[in-house]
Design an enzyme around this catalytic site. Structure first.
Site, PDB file in Angstrom:
ATOM      1  N   SER A 178     -13.686   7.088  10.401  1.00  0.00           N
ATOM      2  CA  SER A 178     -14.245   6.154  11.381  1.00  0.00           C
ATOM      3  C   SER A 178     -13.483   4.842  11.340  1.00  0.00           C
ATOM      4  CB  SER A 178     -15.724   5.884  11.070  1.00  0.00           C
ATOM      5  OG  SER A 178     -15.847   5.030   9.932  1.00  0.00           O
ATOM      6  N   ASP A 179     -13.560   4.081  12.427  1.00  0.00           N
ATOM      7  CA  ASP A 179     -13.099   2.699  12.331  1.00  0.00           C
ATOM      8  C   ASP A 179     -14.149   1.920  11.548  1.00  0.00           C
ATOM      9  OD1 ASP A 179     -11.578   0.422  12.657  1.00  0.00           O
ATOM     10  OD2 ASP A 179     -11.226   0.756  14.779  1.00  0.00           O
ATOM     11  N   TRP A 180     -13.767   0.727  11.114  1.00  0.00           N
ATOM     12  CA  TRP A 180     -14.629  -0.073  10.230  1.00  0.00           C
ATOM     13  C   TRP A 180     -15.978  -0.324  10.923  1.00  0.00           C
ATOM     14  CZ3 TRP A 180     -12.517  -3.187   5.841  1.00  0.00           C
ATOM     15  CH2 TRP A 180     -13.499  -3.941   5.195  1.00  0.00           C
ATOM     16  N   GLY A 181     -17.028   0.281  10.383  1.00  0.00           N
ATOM     17  CA  GLY A 181     -18.370   0.034  10.891  1.00  0.00           C
ATOM     18  C   GLY A 181     -18.743   0.798  12.144  1.00  0.00           C
TER      19      GLY A 181
END
Length: 724
Positions: free
Chosen positions: A277-280
């Protein structure tokens, strides 16, 4: 005793299967979690205990999601070995951790930003340059980086346009493969290689209004024909990981889209690598309102096919409970763990988990790396204007004024996604010009003023024979969450250009930006305009060599330059306009031309090229066959120069509307004065196929127009019939 997963003679799949069978639920979940290990110096024992327990599978060397704009976490090979030792020698199964860092376009040697790289139209040079960057990063103990970014961008207000290859899916696809091969090399397990990550899957670059993280609305047809092809290219090149994006795509956040990740990516494209995933972006699923809470977000992301959570809390604090409550299955966890382990085996971490703590000293800023970065910077800069051949500058007795906001800057040339480049390694534009002047053997006087007072710069211009005015953006106005509402130069620069222009001296504007920015004052007053972008540590040397003609400009625009913000989105691959069949005097705008200021593919050299003997190999081509396109070009000028020959097509009849021109091939050709060369380009069945009403890529019978030329406005045309 050597266990099967420790036996490098076995296949990766056999090793993965054996290791997976030995893991506890807690160890499996740990492999799916990536942690930044914030405040490591003060919390190191806590983190080392976690590594011994198998709580995390990866560490990201970043403090925040905005690492490009707020770098803080440094790289310490000794520290990385300490962490790795806890994982490999002090945990139950000895599974190494994979270390990640945003090595987007440079380590200590910094290349031009990716948008500028695309202006080189030279994937081979980009691949060579990235091999150098991979060596530098790997020498420090980094295993994995989050590049290339493959978002198609048609709104340059978006700050992350700097990380893109521009507006075209074919051009972007070529650089996708070049960067993947550059990072990973022939073998990702080589000590000089990094694991690459194709991002942001998918459509993030279409954020509404150029506003980062905003909604994206993309039709199924456009998604498959424009936004997905670069990911296909990266997968074909062997990319080991893919990152799911932040964006809500037509009502479904991508990081929770089973149709896109499990469906298109993993099933249709047979991608067997890891999705991070991308951050968050997993936690965002609850914020978007498609699930109730963090538990629901973790379950939805895992079901969609997100294998590793950046950062760890999205999975670490939820998967165990979800499994116990039968909200997720052990099969889903096992599938994700297999992909993480497969990536680690491919990276060679089980055989070589540690880094030589001193090797980087002989690798960083290696002369070969610097030379490749300089070559790429030179090829990336685009000459857009050269009235009366004011360039190249003659090496004769003269006074040159080098002034403006970017005359002496250094850090700004590194761009916004550069965590480890050093300002002291950058050659400023003034330094580059002055160095050539000092070696010229004639009395070239280079004068300058600081950018603090415009009146002093005006006076400096008055004392010169020619003025080099260096304008543009700071790195702080580009990159993630750095969008602008009006596509203009920073405050005061239009007035400065006008004030210098009124002096009446020959004026060369060198524009250093992270996006295409129109400047009406530049158009009015400048005799020459060079787009130098944000071109890394070698910016000043490259600019100087181009201005003095030591190398001829060869860059071409990978993105259209609008006349104003109101034209956005503007890109060359437009479809036919309604009503134009019988409304020939229609004008899209009453107050401005609909054409860009500078079109896609445009760029000047210090020579001129002619095109002749243009032909296609077959007037009638059966579906499934390859068409050859041949044209002869001649350097009609007095200097060695490089032409970028571009080939476009138009399908005249199809089941869905098609663009009036689409780039399908290109060649960089360097010729001596008077020299000619036959340039052959190919239109393969894949290039002639498109995603149509049958929801698949296929060729359809039609007349095909083929265009060749030096940019997308070319009218040099041939036709052939594609028949079944």
């Amino acid at each position: 005793m050597t266990l099967p997963y420790q036996n490098k003679q076995l296949s990766i799949e056999e090793r993965v299967s054996d290791l997976l069978s030995r893991m506890t639920i807690e160890e499996k979940i740990g492999q799916l979690c990536q942690t930044p290990m914030l405040d490591y110096d003060t919390r190191s024992e806590c983190y080392l205990v976690g590594m011994r327990q198998g709580r995390w599978g990866s560490r990201i060397l970043a403090d925040t999601a905005w690492a490009g704009n707020a770098p803080g976490e440094s790289i310490n090979p000794k520290q990385l070995n300490e962490i790795q030792k806890a994982a490999v020698e002090e945990s139950r199964l000895g599974i190494p951790i994979i270390i990640a860092r945003d090595v987007i376009y440079g380590q200590q040697t910094v290349l031009p930003i990716p948008l500028a790289q695309a202006a080189s139209w030279n994937p081979e040079q980009v691949e060579k340059s990235y091999r150098c960057i991979a060596k530098e990063a790997a020498s420090l103990g980094i295993h994995w980086t989050f590049a290339p970014m493959l978002d198609i961008v048609r709104d340059p207000r978006w700050g992350r346009v700097i990380e893109s290859s521009g507006e075209d899916p074919y051009l972007t696809s070529q650089f996708a493969q070049a960067v993947v091969k550059g990072f990973q090399g022939d073998d990702p397990s080589n000590e000089d290689s990094l694991i690459a990550c194709a991002k942001h899957f998918v459509g993030y670059g279409a954020s509404e209004g150029g506003r980062d993280y905003d909604t994206t609305e993309i039709s199924d047809n456009t998604l498959h024909n424009v936004y997905l092809p670069p990911f296909t290219a990266a997968i074909d090149a062997g990319v080991c990981t893919v990152m799911s994006g932040f964006n809500d795509l037509g009502g479904t956040p991508v990081s929770g889209s089973k149709e896109l990740i499990q469906g298109w990516l993993k099933t249709d494209q047979c991608f067997d690598g890891m999705v991070v995933s991308d951050w968050g972006s997993i936690s965002d699923l609850a914020y978007f309102g498609v699930v109730n809470d963090a538990d629901g977000a973790a379950a939805k992301a895992l079901e969609a096919g997100v294998d590793m959570a950046m950062t760890n809390e999205a999975y670490e604090n939820h998967l165990q409970k979800l499994l116990e409550n039968n909200n997720i299955s052990i099969e889903q966890i096992d599938q994700a763990v297999q992909r993480v382990l497969r990536t680690k085996f491919r990276a060679g971490l089980f055989e070589h988990p540690y880094v030589d703590e001193t090797r980087h000293k002989a690798v960083l800023r290696h002369p070969v790396h610097v030379a490749e970065a300089l070559k790429l910077a030179e090829q990336s800069m685009v000459l857009l204007k050269n009235t009366n051949n004011v360039l190249p500058l003659p090496k004769q007795a003269m006074t040159i004024a080098v002034i403006g906001p970017h005359a002496h800057t250094k850090r700004q040339h590194l761009g916004s996604w550069c965590l480890d480049g050093r300002a002291q390694d950058v050659t400023s534009i003034f330094e580059g010009i002055n160095a050539i002047a000092e070696k010229a053997g004639v009395d070239i006087d280079v004068i300058t003023e600081e950018a603090s007072f415009s009146d002093e710069m005006v006076e400096c211009a008055r004392r010169a024979d020619v003025v080099i005015l260096c304008t543009g953006e700071s790195h702080r106005r580009t990159g993630e969450a750095r969008n602008i509402a009006e596509l203009t130069l920073p405050a005061g620069q239009e007035e400065l250009i006008s004030a210098i222009g009124i002096v009446g001296k020959p004026l060369v504007v060198v524009q250093c930006t992270g996006r295409p920015v129109p400047s009406m004052a530049t158009e009015l007053y400048a005799d020459a305009l060079l787009y130098a972008w944000q071109s890394g540590t070698e910016t000043g040397r490259a600019v100087a060599r181009l201005l003095f003609g030591e190398v001829s400009p060869s860059g071409r625009l990978p993105i259209s330059v609008p006349r104003s913000t109101g034209q956005i989105p503007i890109y060359y691959a437009r479809k036919p306009l309604g009503k134009m069949r019988d409304f020939q005097d229609y004008l899209p705008y009453k107050d401005q031309s609909e054409t860009p200021l500078y079109p896609f593919g445009f760029g000047l050299t210090y020579s001129q090229f002619s095109y002749h003997d243009f032909e296609v190999s077959s007037a009638e081509l059966e579906i499934g066959s390859t068409q050859q396109v041949k044209v002869r070009i001649t350097n009609e000028g007095q200097r060695v120069a490089t032409e970028v020959v571009q080939c476009f097509i138009r399908q005249m009849v199809a089941s869905t509307t098609r663009p009036q021109k689409e780039l399908k091939d290109f060649k960089r050709v360097t010729l001596k004065p008077g020299e000619s060369q036959d340039v052959v380009m190919t239109l393969t069945p894949e290039k002639l196929a498109f995603y149509g009403e049958d929801k698949c890529f296929a060729q359809q019978a039609s007349t095909i127009e083929v265009y060749v030329g030096s940019d997308c406005t070319t009218t040099l045309k041939r036709t052939f019939d594609l028949v079944s």
